[in-house]
Design a protein around this motif. Structure first.
Motif, mmCIF file in Angstrom:
data_model
loop_
_atom_site.group_PDB
_atom_site.id
_atom_site.type_symbol
_atom_site.label_atom_id
_atom_site.label_comp_id
_atom_site.label_asym_id
_atom_site.label_seq_id
_atom_site.Cartn_x
_atom_site.Cartn_y
_atom_site.Cartn_z
ATOM 1 N N LYS A 143 0.836 -1.199 0.000
ATOM 2 C CA LYS A 143 0.000 0.000 0.000
ATOM 3 C C LYS A 143 0.875 1.255 0.000
ATOM 4 C CE LYS A 143 -4.531 -0.020 2.188
ATOM 5 N NZ LYS A 143 -5.233 0.420 3.396
ATOM 6 N N PRO A 144 0.503 2.234 -0.789
ATOM 7 C CA PRO A 144 1.261 3.491 -0.721
ATOM 8 C C PRO A 144 0.948 4.211 0.602
ATOM 9 C CG PRO A 144 -0.645 3.748 -2.140
ATOM 10 C CD PRO A 144 -0.618 2.315 -1.738
ATOM 11 N N SER A 145 1.824 5.090 1.011
ATOM 12 C CA SER A 145 1.625 5.791 2.281
ATOM 13 C C SER A 145 2.207 7.203 2.209
ATOM 14 C CB SER A 145 2.273 5.010 3.409
ATOM 15 O OG SER A 145 3.661 4.899 3.157
ATOM 16 N N ILE A 146 1.998 7.963 3.264
ATOM 17 C CA ILE A 146 2.481 9.350 3.304
ATOM 18 C C ILE A 146 3.599 9.473 4.333
ATOM 19 C CG2 ILE A 146 0.379 10.422 2.468
ATOM 20 C CD1 ILE A 146 -0.505 10.883 5.298
ATOM 21 N N PRO A 147 4.426 10.535 4.235
ATOM 22 C CA PRO A 147 5.527 10.684 5.186
ATOM 23 C C PRO A 147 5.005 10.789 6.622
ATOM 24 C CG PRO A 147 5.782 12.222 3.345
ATOM 25 C CD PRO A 147 4.417 11.605 3.218
ATOM 26 N N THR A 168 2.742 13.685 8.605
ATOM 27 C CA THR A 168 1.813 14.405 7.718
ATOM 28 C C THR A 168 0.471 13.669 7.736
ATOM 29 O OG1 THR A 168 2.317 13.159 5.706
ATOM 30 C CG2 THR A 168 3.726 15.056 6.211
ATOM 31 N N ARG A 169 -0.534 14.310 7.208
ATOM 32 C CA ARG A 169 -1.881 13.740 7.262
ATOM 33 C C ARG A 169 -2.638 13.944 5.956
ATOM 34 N NH1 ARG A 169 -3.624 17.375 12.137
ATOM 35 N NH2 ARG A 169 -2.058 18.669 11.106
ATOM 36 N N ASP A 170 -3.416 12.915 5.591
ATOM 37 C CA ASP A 170 -4.474 13.102 4.595
ATOM 38 C C ASP A 170 -5.711 13.539 5.351
ATOM 39 O OD1 ASP A 170 -3.307 12.322 2.168
ATOM 40 O OD2 ASP A 170 -3.687 10.195 2.537
ATOM 41 N N PHE A 171 -6.486 14.465 4.772
ATOM 42 C CA PHE A 171 -7.744 14.826 5.391
ATOM 43 C C PHE A 171 -8.909 14.352 4.529
ATOM 44 C CE2 PHE A 171 -4.820 18.167 7.019
ATOM 45 C CZ PHE A 171 -4.804 17.713 8.338
ATOM 46 N N THR A 172 -9.782 13.528 5.121
ATOM 47 C CA THR A 172 -10.992 13.063 4.442
ATOM 48 C C THR A 172 -11.996 14.212 4.391
ATOM 49 O OG1 THR A 172 -11.986 12.429 6.528
ATOM 50 C CG2 THR A 172 -10.645 10.762 5.433
ATOM 51 N N GLU A 175 -7.900 16.856 1.423
ATOM 52 C CA GLU A 175 -6.600 17.534 1.366
ATOM 53 C C GLU A 175 -5.512 16.500 1.580
ATOM 54 O OE1 GLU A 175 -6.528 20.810 4.108
ATOM 55 O OE2 GLU A 175 -8.175 21.851 3.109
ATOM 56 N N TYR A 222 -4.063 8.622 -2.742
ATOM 57 C CA TYR A 222 -5.084 8.699 -1.689
ATOM 58 C C TYR A 222 -6.156 7.627 -1.882
ATOM 59 C CZ TYR A 222 -8.832 10.841 1.169
ATOM 60 O OH TYR A 222 -9.819 11.082 2.089
ATOM 61 N N GLN A 261 -4.729 4.200 -1.106
ATOM 62 C CA GLN A 261 -4.424 4.038 0.321
ATOM 63 C C GLN A 261 -5.686 3.922 1.185
ATOM 64 O OE1 GLN A 261 -1.547 6.906 1.731
ATOM 65 N NE2 GLN A 261 -2.084 6.583 3.877
#
Lengths: 462, 462
Positions: free
Chosen positions: A2-6, A9-13, B40, B108, B111
């Motif tokens: 699965k890809p991921s983020i650093p 940091t955050r993804d916002f739904t 975001e 996104y 993930q």
């Protein structure tokens, strides 16, 4: 994989964006209500603007941007071989991400000084980045919300900022917030009284840790740093002083009166507290003069603020600020006094979530789904869609004539409030069915009434 | 020396922020009107997520973030000595700034696939960064505004996106906008007809330059790349075809009918154009089927869009998008079809400024200044200030009792609409003076009427 983020940091739904936007909007609209105007500065500044402004510890946390292509040929290998990675980094980087909003703002004021009218009241709500070790509630990318007035010595500005804190906290519905206030001039007078004014910065840096390490910790640190025991006893007495704001200010005035600088600080403090009291006080925030408030940042020179929520002691401050006299001196412009406050956006958000203080319908962002029953009714459905949208009703048409169950489940998961059912049978009868997704009920209406029926459900629109 | 910002970046003054927010708000509110929800993503992604997704040219323009501290010890000096700066850079960088919103969005979706309901309609309005050579209208930091639907093959989505473009352009008041539309399947059928479908990508990349280099330039390029002259003649004939959308589609259908893939594309194109026509057409945008539209990006597989303003030919496109079938495959999730559009925010802003399409009062953001006449009236002034703010009137109190001329000049430069003058004399008479800054007139009123007089000037508030 699965890809991921650093990390950090955050993804916002969508639901998270709605919450963030809600808080952002409350803060921005009140900044504007108080006459502040927005500016924005670039995400990255020249490295020389940012480097060296936050102390050695801060410097380590700056995100530097790698120069592109041929510029990398200038890499300083000698520094690399000496393991002087900081110098090596500076040889292949000319830009850095914003670390806070204060330094870019000072740079902005000096760069644009001839275009600005002073006092300049600006607010700035932008992201900042810090290469901090990620942990609970601490991120590498987060939002800051600052309001500052620069070019005015008037203490009315301090009063305005207290009122502004109060108004925003009131609008957010947050209870039990304390606004601690002090004046670095009073603190300076205190160190002078005790004869260690040459160690003012050491003292305030230790005092700033009071919330975290308590009075015992502060005492230990002071002993370790060779402050004398009798002075520490006096420090403790003053720092733990109890009573009303007026009581404390009077008591201190009796003792510090001989020092011009602390007298100035006391007068400023009295002016703020008297004027706020005489206007009826603050509505939502408890204003508390607190001699133990220090603020770690050395650039403060007068009033200092800190916003806290005492019932959650581990939270730390949810806002802070103060007056500074020399911030623009870094960029060659002297004697511009400024005062400003900042909101701890991410922490405030956490608290609002914890206490469920968001409006109930904050997620109901699409109002109507028009179900899809195939090609015979798509044209009428689409003409209805257009009418609803023209009236500001947020609506969509399900793109396929899938099973109704699937369409309703889509509406459910998106928290859509109403579903319009208009199949061939309904169409022939000149009717449609309106399903209320939260109540689970449904009613038949005439197609000709559709607009008015739906608009009556959304009276607030327009 | 004056401080400055990196080339290709911008400071935004309050007036500029107001203009930007105005356009942002029009775009966002319409995205939501059509049922899109905001997400975001972080400003920086892991380097592996971004690198290699934009071709060699794009890769050169990615801003990489330098790793911190000890991690720099891993610098690959062999690559440095070989002048392989790209590999050298990758050894000391693990993160990169967002280059567009599409790749982070694909990441996104993969993930978070288990938390999402498909079709997933998201919009994203965020900054992107490119290390492009700065020039007129091209920046290293700029805003992108994207709306995409992922997980639905329905061609109704394409129709929705046409309507969405139309609605936003209408709301912005922009005239003379053309929405060019084509389908990569039709283009593919065309290359198959001419027997060079194995060179489809070469062909579309050349065709994409049509606006810039004209048909003569395209012809030259095709010759240079060994396309045969008779085929080039046929290409020219089709690309320059004139007539209504229906006429062109019919003509092409007669010839391409044998190829399943182009037939699919033609059916999709007909479906879009017929349904839009049958619903009364678009209101502000001229929808134009154009076989010469190619879009450079290789990931498009179906419908493609481009929004242009033909009367400013040098402007380039002010929006674009299309359908893609394999974007998430990069991150291990196959066969999720998506379709999306993007707005050229910075260009649209330039056009709106050029044609003065912003509302007149967009800069009048503070409504009232209460002048300061010294300590005898400050309390009454501050109680008025509070009342006005409680009613939503953006207002401020001048912080010093400076000369009135100075206070009025402050109001003027901030474009404040009204100034309340309430000196000692007025106070004794129970009156105040209201100065209308745009008209230059002033009137006396009773203090007791102050709230209602001012509120009547701002009927729109609340």
């Amino acid at each position: 994989m699965k890809p991921s983020i650093p990390k950090g940091t955050r993804d916002f739904t969508p639901s998270e964006v709605y919450l963030r936007d809600f808080v952002k909007e409350k803060i921005k609209s009140n900044f504007e209500l108080f006459g502040f105007e927005p500016i924005e500065t670039p995400s990255f500044e020249k490295l020389e603007v940012i480097a060296g402004k936050y102390g050695d510890d801060g410097d380590q946390l700056i995100f530097k941007i790698l120069s592109n292509g041929e510029k990398l040929s200038k890499a300083d290998l000698d520094s690399f071989n000496d393991q002087n990675y900081s110098k090596f980094a500076n040889s292949i980087s000319e830009k850095a991400l914003r670390y806070d909003l204060t330094v870019p703002f000072s740079r902005y004021v000096v760069q644009h000084q001839n275009e600005l009218t002073f006092p300049f009241k600006r607010y700035q709500v932008q992201t900042v980045w810090r290469a901090d070790r990620p942990q609970y509630g601490r991120f590498q990318e987060f939002l800051q919300c600052d309001a500052d007035i620069i070019g005015s010595n008037s203490i009315w500005q301090e009063i305005e900022l207290c009122l502004l804190y109060d108004k925003i906290i009131k609008d957010l519905g947050l209870k039990g917030v304390t606004l601690r206030i002090n004046n670095r001039k009073i603190l300076y007078g205190f160190t002078k009284l005790l004869g260690f004014e040459n160690r003012f910065n050491d003292f305030t840096i230790i005092l700033d840790k009071l919330d975290k390490i308590k009075i015992e910790g502060v005492t230990k640190e002071l002993i370790k740093q060779n402050f004398s025991k009798d002075k520490i006893e006096i420090i403790k007495e003053f720092m733990l002083m109890k009573g009303t704001n007026k009581f404390k200010l009077k008591k201190i005035r009796k003792i510090f009166n001989d020092y011009k600088i602390s007298l100035e600080g006391l007068n400023e403090q009295d002016f703020i507290i008297d004027n706020i009291d005489n206007s009826g006080g603050l509505e939502s925030v408890d204003l508390k003069f607190d001699l133990s408030l220090a603020r770690g940042l050395s650039y403060y020179t007068g009033t200092i603020f800190e916003l806290t929520l005492p019932r959650i002691p581990d939270l730390g401050s949810i806002g802070g600020g103060g007056r500074y006299d020399n911030l623009t001196a870094n960029f060659g412009k002297k004697s511009l006094s400024g005062v400003g406050i900042s909101f701890g956006f991410e922490r405030i958000l956490m608290v609002l979530q914890k206490f469920k203080l968001f409006p109930k319908d904050i997620n109901n962002h699409v109002h109507v789904l028009i179900a899809n029953f195939g090609s015979n009714t798509t044209l009428i459905c689409n003409s209805i869609l257009k009418k609803l949208r023209d009236k500001g009703v947020k609506s969509e048409f399900y793109p396929d004539d899938s099973k109704l169950r699937k369409q309703l489940s889509y509406a459910n998961s998106k928290k859509i409030e109403y579903v319009v059912l208009l199949g061939e049978e309904e169409f022939e009868n000149g009717e449609f069915v309106l399903k209320d997704m939260s109540k689970g009920t449904q009613d038949n209406y005439k197609i000709s009434e559709l607009e008015s029926v739906i608009l009556s459900k959304f009276k607030k629109i327009n």
